[in-house]
Motif scaffolding. Structure first.
Motif, PDB file in Angstrom:
ATOM      1  N   UNK A 197     -15.317 -14.596 -77.899  1.00 37.15           N
ATOM      2  CA  UNK A 197     -14.686 -14.735 -79.211  1.00 37.15           C
ATOM      3  C   UNK A 197     -15.564 -14.159 -80.317  1.00 37.15           C
ATOM      4  N   UNK A 198     -16.884 -14.243 -80.168  1.00 36.40           N
ATOM      5  CA  UNK A 198     -17.774 -13.734 -81.192  1.00 36.40           C
ATOM      6  C   UNK A 198     -17.717 -12.236 -81.376  1.00 36.40           C
ATOM      7  N   UNK A 199     -17.132 -11.518 -80.424  1.00 42.01           N
ATOM      8  CA  UNK A 199     -17.054 -10.058 -80.515  1.00 42.01           C
ATOM      9  C   UNK A 199     -15.712  -9.551 -81.029  1.00 42.01           C
ATOM     10  N   UNK A 230     -12.171 -15.048 -68.050  1.00 38.37           N
ATOM     11  CA  UNK A 230     -13.091 -16.177 -67.932  1.00 38.37           C
ATOM     12  C   UNK A 230     -13.928 -16.394 -69.184  1.00 38.37           C
ATOM     13  N   UNK A 231     -14.118 -15.356 -70.007  1.00 40.01           N
ATOM     14  CA  UNK A 231     -15.066 -15.445 -71.115  1.00 40.01           C
ATOM     15  C   UNK A 231     -14.416 -15.683 -72.474  1.00 40.01           C
ATOM     16  N   UNK A 232     -13.108 -15.464 -72.616  1.00 40.77           N
ATOM     17  CA  UNK A 232     -12.498 -15.650 -73.924  1.00 40.77           C
ATOM     18  C   UNK A 232     -12.422 -17.142 -74.267  1.00 40.77           C
ATOM     19  N   UNK A 233     -12.065 -17.435 -75.489  1.00 37.82           N
ATOM     20  CA  UNK A 233     -11.957 -18.817 -75.962  1.00 37.82           C
ATOM     21  C   UNK A 233     -10.585 -19.040 -76.577  1.00 37.82           C
ATOM     22  N   UNK A 234     -10.165 -20.291 -76.601  1.00 36.81           N
ATOM     23  CA  UNK A 234      -8.849 -20.590 -77.170  1.00 36.81           C
ATOM     24  C   UNK A 234      -8.886 -21.616 -78.295  1.00 36.81           C
ATOM     25  N   UNK A 235      -9.824 -22.550 -78.258  1.00 35.22           N
ATOM     26  CA  UNK A 235      -9.860 -23.601 -79.285  1.00 35.22           C
ATOM     27  C   UNK A 235     -11.137 -23.577 -80.102  1.00 35.22           C
ATOM     28  N   UNK A 236     -12.212 -23.009 -79.570  1.00 32.19           N
ATOM     29  CA  UNK A 236     -13.487 -22.934 -80.270  1.00 32.19           C
ATOM     30  C   UNK A 236     -14.300 -21.810 -79.673  1.00 32.19           C
ATOM     31  N   UNK A 237     -14.991 -21.073 -80.534  1.00 33.11           N
ATOM     32  CA  UNK A 237     -15.819 -19.976 -80.043  1.00 33.11           C
ATOM     33  C   UNK A 237     -16.966 -20.482 -79.176  1.00 33.11           C
ATOM     34  N   UNK A 238     -17.270 -21.770 -79.262  1.00 35.55           N
ATOM     35  CA  UNK A 238     -18.349 -22.358 -78.465  1.00 35.55           C
ATOM     36  C   UNK A 238     -17.876 -22.860 -77.108  1.00 35.55           C
ATOM     37  N   UNK A 239     -16.581 -22.758 -76.836  1.00 33.89           N
ATOM     38  CA  UNK A 239     -16.022 -23.243 -75.572  1.00 33.89           C
ATOM     39  C   UNK A 239     -15.339 -22.091 -74.852  1.00 33.89           C
ATOM     40  N   UNK A 241     -13.087 -20.261 -71.785  1.00 32.35           N
ATOM     41  CA  UNK A 241     -11.760 -20.533 -71.245  1.00 32.35           C
ATOM     42  C   UNK A 241     -11.797 -21.584 -70.149  1.00 32.35           C
ATOM     43  N   UNK A 242     -10.842 -22.500 -70.182  1.00 25.77           N
ATOM     44  CA  UNK A 242     -10.641 -23.421 -69.072  1.00 25.77           C
ATOM     45  C   UNK A 242      -9.953 -22.670 -67.924  1.00 25.77           C
ATOM     46  N   UNK A 243      -9.822 -23.329 -66.786  1.00 26.23           N
ATOM     47  CA  UNK A 243      -9.096 -22.732 -65.673  1.00 26.23           C
ATOM     48  C   UNK A 243      -7.674 -22.394 -66.105  1.00 26.23           C
ATOM     49  N   UNK A 244      -7.055 -23.286 -66.848  1.00 24.67           N
ATOM     50  CA  UNK A 244      -5.682 -23.066 -67.290  1.00 24.67           C
ATOM     51  C   UNK A 244      -5.612 -21.912 -68.295  1.00 24.67           C
ATOM     52  N   UNK A 245      -6.602 -21.826 -69.186  1.00 30.93           N
ATOM     53  CA  UNK A 245      -6.646 -20.698 -70.119  1.00 30.93           C
ATOM     54  C   UNK A 245      -6.744 -19.374 -69.364  1.00 30.93           C
ATOM     55  N   UNK A 246      -7.607 -19.350 -68.335  1.00 30.62           N
ATOM     56  CA  UNK A 246      -7.772 -18.139 -67.544  1.00 30.62           C
ATOM     57  C   UNK A 246      -6.459 -17.756 -66.860  1.00 30.62           C
ATOM     58  N   UNK A 247      -5.754 -18.728 -66.331  1.00 31.38           N
ATOM     59  CA  UNK A 247      -4.473 -18.445 -65.689  1.00 31.38           C
ATOM     60  C   UNK A 247      -3.477 -17.865 -66.684  1.00 31.38           C
ATOM     61  N   UNK A 248      -3.433 -18.447 -67.895  1.00 25.53           N
ATOM     62  CA  UNK A 248      -2.520 -17.931 -68.919  1.00 25.53           C
ATOM     63  C   UNK A 248      -2.894 -16.498 -69.306  1.00 25.53           C
ATOM     64  N   UNK A 249      -4.197 -16.223 -69.389  1.00 26.01           N
ATOM     65  CA  UNK A 249      -4.648 -14.865 -69.709  1.00 26.01           C
ATOM     66  C   UNK A 249      -4.184 -13.894 -68.634  1.00 26.01           C
ATOM     67  N   UNK A 250      -4.393 -14.228 -67.377  1.00 26.43           N
ATOM     68  CA  UNK A 250      -4.027 -13.330 -66.279  1.00 26.43           C
ATOM     69  C   UNK A 250      -2.521 -13.071 -66.256  1.00 26.43           C
TER      70      UNK A 250
END
Length: 320
Positions: A197-199, A230-239, A241-250
């Motif tokens: 997210x920082x980029x 695996x590296x993006x964030x959804x709720x905070x730049x310090x957190x 992706x969760x497994x579910x976030x990764x699945x949604x991304x894919x």
């Protein structure tokens, strides 16, 4: 990875700007970075630029060329103003300063927005043969490095990750992921291997700008997508992706490129995500930081989705 900001001599920087940008600095807008020094400057002619100073590497010229081509193709990235040019013992580049933007898009659409932005990048990027070599990849993406051990050497650090004991589940997860990656493979494309997210910056849910073009590499599409998922964030730049976030991304990436990821592509993507986050976890453990990049339970679940089965993956009780 380093906790020490890179020092840049002000006199050398002023002379570099005068020679390569035609104007010396008038004001410093900001300074950040660790392995690299990233310095925002207002020049005496009024232009606002960012100068990035880092150790020289043969891949820097190719990274700048990729960024230049992406800007020319209409992708939202800063316009390069110079190539890679010596600054003391280091090398520096300059680009137009692009201020503003939010760190994240809206939480309910974040995974989709990150995935669509990544698919756009992959679609517009030049082919590997059109630019000079992008090797070696940064350490967190260098799963197939030529060293003898499991882990590559971290930039800016003399720690040997293979000699650090404890948290054996991290080594087990990394080794299992690497084995899965070695069993796959496809033609390389060019993409960004540090989709944090920082980029990136956003204007609402629209992509405003992507930074850190030193992190472009040539790798299989599946592996690049796996890193990003695996590296993006959804709720905070310090957190991350969760497994579910990764699945949604894919899922969203497949829709964005117009073709769902195949079963083989999904296996490689999940394995790549495990490897890069296990690498970061190993480094965190090695330097005594809290392990935040990956948990043992999450490694097990991500490896299960990568097709590693239930053979002790992600645990320290059984070596892969």
């Amino acid at each position: 990875m380093s906790s020490r900001a890179r020092a840049v001599d002000p006199g050398l920087l002023a002379r570099w700007c005068t020679e390569h940008l035609g104007s010396p600095p008038a004001d410093e807008l900001f300074r950040s970075g660790f392995l690299s020094a990233v310095i925002g400057l207002r020049l005496t002619d009024g232009r606002e630029v960012v100068v990035k100073v880092r150790p020289d590497s043969p891949r820097m010229a190719a990274c700048v060329e990729v960024q230049r081509r992406m800007f020319q193709a209409g992708y939202p990235c800063p316009r390069p103003l110079t190539g890679a040019a010596p600054l003391g013992v280091d090398v520096a580049t300059a680009e137009v300063y692009v201020p503003g933007g939010a760190v994240l898009p809206s939480a309910e659409r974040a995974a989709v927005a990150f995935a669509e932005a990544f698919a756009w990048l992959i679609r517009l990027a030049p082919r590997p043969g059109e630019v000079s070599a992008l090797d070696p990849a940064p350490s967190w993406a260098d799963w197939n490095h030529g060293g003898g051990g499991l882990w590559p050497c971290p930039e800016g650090s003399d720690v040997n990750l293979d000699e650090v004991s404890g948290a054996e589940w991290i080594d087990a997860a990394g080794r299992r992921a690497r084995d899965l990656l070695r069993a796959g493979g496809s033609d390389a494309v060019i993409g960004h291997c540090d989709w944090l997210a920082g980029n990136l910056r956003w204007s609402g849910d629209a992509l405003l700008v992507v930074h850190d073009w030193d992190s472009v590499i040539a790798e299989s599409e599946s592996v690049l997508v796996g890193f990003a998922a695996a590296l993006h964030s959804t709720v905070s730049a310090d957190e991350l992706a969760t497994v579910e976030d990764t699945q949604r991304f894919l899922d969203a990436y497949g829709r964005a490129r117009g073709r769902e990821l195949s079963a083989d592509e999904l296996r490689l993507s999940w394995a790549a995500g495990v490897w890069t986050r296990a690498y970061d976890a190993k480094y965190q453990h090695a330097v005594g930081q809290p392990i935040t990049s990956l948990s043992e339970d999450e490694a097990r679940e991500r490896l299960r989705r990568a097709g590693a089965g239930s053979r002790g993956a992600g645990t320290g009780s059984q070596r892969p």
